[in-house]
Scaffold this active site. Structure first.
Site, PDB file in Angstrom:
ATOM      1  CE1 TYR A  55      -3.354   2.781   0.630  1.00 13.73           C
ATOM      2  CE2 TYR A  55      -4.102   1.511   2.246  1.00 13.73           C
ATOM      3  CZ  TYR A  55      -4.227   2.892   1.511  1.00 13.73           C
ATOM      4  OH  TYR A  55      -5.365   3.578   1.525  1.00 13.73           O
ATOM      5  CB  CYS A  56       0.937   4.259   0.218  1.00 16.75           C
ATOM      6  SG  CYS A  56       1.424   6.071  -0.311  1.00 16.75           S
ATOM      7  CB  ILE A  57       5.704   4.544   0.821  1.00 13.92           C
ATOM      8  CG1 ILE A  57       7.284   4.558   0.694  1.00 13.92           C
ATOM      9  CG2 ILE A  57       5.382   4.172   2.358  1.00 13.92           C
ATOM     10  CD1 ILE A  57       8.122   5.654   1.694  1.00 13.92           C
ATOM     11  N   GLY A  65       3.938  -0.266  -1.572  1.00 11.57           N
ATOM     12  CA  GLY A  65       4.047  -0.885  -2.627  1.00 11.57           C
ATOM     13  C   GLY A  65       4.930  -0.344  -3.567  1.00 11.57           C
ATOM     14  CG  PHE A 102      -4.192  -1.644  -2.044  1.00  4.06           C
ATOM     15  CD1 PHE A 102      -4.581  -2.388  -2.856  1.00  4.06           C
ATOM     16  CD2 PHE A 102      -4.559  -1.822  -0.624  1.00  4.06           C
ATOM     17  CE1 PHE A 102      -5.270  -3.472  -2.655  1.00  4.06           C
ATOM     18  CE2 PHE A 102      -5.049  -3.141  -0.235  1.00  4.06           C
ATOM     19  CZ  PHE A 102      -5.573  -3.905  -1.304  1.00  4.06           C
TER      20      PHE A 102
END
Length: 597
Positions: free
Chosen positions: A330-332, A334, A358
């Site tokens: 998720y985000c960083i 990811g 994500f």
């Protein structure tokens, strides 16, 4: 003396008493501010050269074409004088009413007195016209680079937002009205709120968005049943209790961003992705990252890859006796999962069967709304902050994110809390938003310089863990979930990086809403829909043009994709095994550590 007179005298006494309290609180406020060590200037505003350059461009334009510049100034003067004359004319006619207002709608001016009271309407109209004039002047600047223009636009917007009459007690009718109605108690409460926020942040002003007393981690937030089954200096590994008799053979391990806590995926039962995934028959593991302090100053992205991602994957494989896992970033996290997959490709490690991302950026060519903060003056300031403290304090990042939506996340809440004396709402999402984590110094430097500024991962490759890693190294089946109105990881930018992987199986989804609400979108709410298109060969615009919209959450669609890559059903696994003893109940200890301000 009549009852009315007595009541009036009592109200006046109460008002005077509260105003005296305000004076006492003001002295307390001055003491706090006097002891405050201000944040280094580089992190508060851009270098003066940016404004000097913009001013030089403006004056050069005036010298070359004075008529054009004077025309815009005269338009402002004409509108301002006409408005003044109209207001005076209404008063001379004995009408206590505002003149015609064609300055447009603005949520900040929703109180009826902005429309009906001539004093407040006059202030509102003049502000709106001046704001328009600034925007017109900035839009007309020629000779600036794209990044210079973005920065000038952003910081001029910050100035006009800050100077809005709603931000000052004397020109905010709602705040004045409440002060009178409460005999000044709202001002007392507001000052107490302000002082409390300053004390909580060592004198830095960070507006509290949620009532922190309304939530307790593990009690009414982050409550999905599970156990801590592994711990090292970087993370605790949570394994959640199954809710089905059988589960998919291949386990699922989720890597949340370490800028915030993992429980964005487990706020409450109704919107918990973790609970929903266990109900679908997955063995769910989640990484709960440490909240670092100065002792983590030498921890870089390679440490997160090695002691974080690779270690978590190995532990999950051991606990479940499986050779592969499905992974989510998720985000960083990811972005770092991409780095990890690229490294695994170099090493011939096939432990990850599929990867889901994500709101994940890998291509930072277009920095979007973060452009003002990703230039050398700000990053140099962050580097100096890191050298001094060893890590990047969470409130610096939180403040940056907040000012991207300053009216909604700074000035609006400040007005309610400090001028109106209101208690922040008991809102779980906003509570989580305020429960941030710091970043290790080395990691923050590498992320900002190598990835965000230099964009090495998608250009020449970036060196970590002894290998040069490139996004094209990623070749496992991938699913990317992005969000239509996400201003942090814009979906088109996510798409650009997503296209650069060499995965033979690619699925791309765009959910309605933003960075959080688009992801935390349970099917039961039936709130936000999503777009899908199997053809990912063209541009982002091509993809959206050919996409099909579907009502409802993307979660069931992802479940179909994930389950097809999760193997057969086996007997449900209880947390831990003979070599991984349960250390404590979820949510564990790391998630409870508050960030150092």
């Amino acid at each position: 003396m009549t009852t009315k007179d007595t009541t009036s005298d009592q109200n006046l006494e109460l008002l005077n008493a509260n105003l005296a309290k305000v004076e006492q609180l003001s002295r307390r406020l001055m003491d706090i501010l006097g002891k405050h060590k201000p944040l280094r200037s580089e992190l508060n505003a851009p270098e003066t050269g940016m404004f000097v350059n913009a001013a030089a461009v403006y004056w050069q334009a005036m010298a070359e074409n004075p008529g054009k510049v004077m025309e815009s100034q005269l338009e402002l003067w004409t509108k301002s004088v006409k408005h003044y004359v109209d207001a005076q004319h209404m008063l001379m006619q004995g009408k206590f009413a505002a003149p015609q207002d064609d300055t447009g709608e603005d949520r900040r001016f929703s109180h009826e007195m902005w429309r009906t009271n001539p004093y407040f309407n006059f202030i509102k109209q003049q502000y709106m016209r001046n704001k328009e004039a600034v925007e017109t002047a900035v839009a007309g600047l020629e000779g600036l680079s794209v990044k210079e223009r973005q920065r000038v636009e952003y910081f001029s917007q910050q100035i006009t937002d800050m100077m809005a009459p709603t931000n000052f007690l004397g020109t905010n009718p709602a705040a004045l009205e409440k002060a009178v109605e409460t005999d000044g108690q709202s001002l007392v409460d507001g000052l107490e709120n302000l002082i409390a926020d300053l004390e909580d942040n060592n004198g830095e002003l960070l507006v509290k968005l949620a009532d922190e007393t309304a939530f307790e981690i593990g009690v009414n937030i982050a409550t999905a049943p599970g156990k801590v089954v592994y711990r090292n200096r970087m993370f605790e590994l949570l394994q959640f209790t199954p809710t089905t008799e059988t589960v998919h053979e291949i386990p699922l391990v989720i890597f949340p961003p370490w800028i915030n806590k993992y429980y964005i995926l487990d706020l409450k039962e109704q919107n918990s992705m973790i609970r929903w995934l266990t109900d679908q028959g997955y063995t769910v593991f989640v990484v709960s990252w440490i909240n670092p302090d100065r002792s983590y100053s030498d921890v870089g992205l390679d440490t997160y890859i090695d002691e974080g991602f690779l270690t978590a994957i190995e532990q999950v494989k051991e606990i479940t006796a499986q050779k592969q896992v499905n992974a989510v970033g998720y985000c960083i996290a990811g972005t770092t999962l991409h780095l990890t997959l690229a490294l695994m490709k170099h090493r011939g490690d096939k432990s990850v069967k599929s990867a889901t991302f994500f709101t994940t950026l890998t291509d930072f060519n277009d920095q979007g709304e973060f452009t003002p903060f990703l230039q050398n003056d700000f990053i140099d300031g962050i580097d100096r902050e890191i050298e001094e403290t060893g890590f990047l304090r969470s409130f610096i990042m939180q403040r940056t994110f907040s000012f991207l939506r300053s009216n909604d996340l700074v000035y609006g809440p400040a007005i309610k809390s400090y001028m109106m004396g209101e208690t922040p709402p008991a809102f779980d999402l906003l509570y989580w938003n305020g429960d941030g984590s710091g970043l290790p110094g080395k990691m923050a430097h590498e992320y900002l310089r190598k990835l965000c500024q230099d964009n090495q991962f998608v250009t020449d490759g970036v060196e970590f863990c002894g290998e040069r890693l490139h996004v094209s190294d990623v070749d496992v089946p991938t699913c990317a979930v992005t969000c239509e109105t996400d201003h942090i990881a814009r979906w088109k930018d996510c798409f650009n990086g997503f296209q650069m992987t060499k995965s033979r199986s690619k699925t791309f989804i765009v959910s309605e809403s933003g960075h959080i609400a688009g992801i935390v979108n349970p099917p039961s709410k039936k709130k936000y829909g999503h777009y899908v298109n199997k053809d990912v060969s063209g541009s982002a615009d091509d993809w959206m043009e050919g996409a099909t919209f579907h009502e409802g959450s993307w979660w069931p669609r992802w479940d179909t994709w994930l389950s097809s890559r999760s193997g057969k059903k086996v007997e449900a696994r209880q947390p831990g095994d003979s070599t991984h003893k349960v250390l404590e109940d979820a949510p564990g200890s790391y998630v409870r550590v508050r960030a150092i301000r």
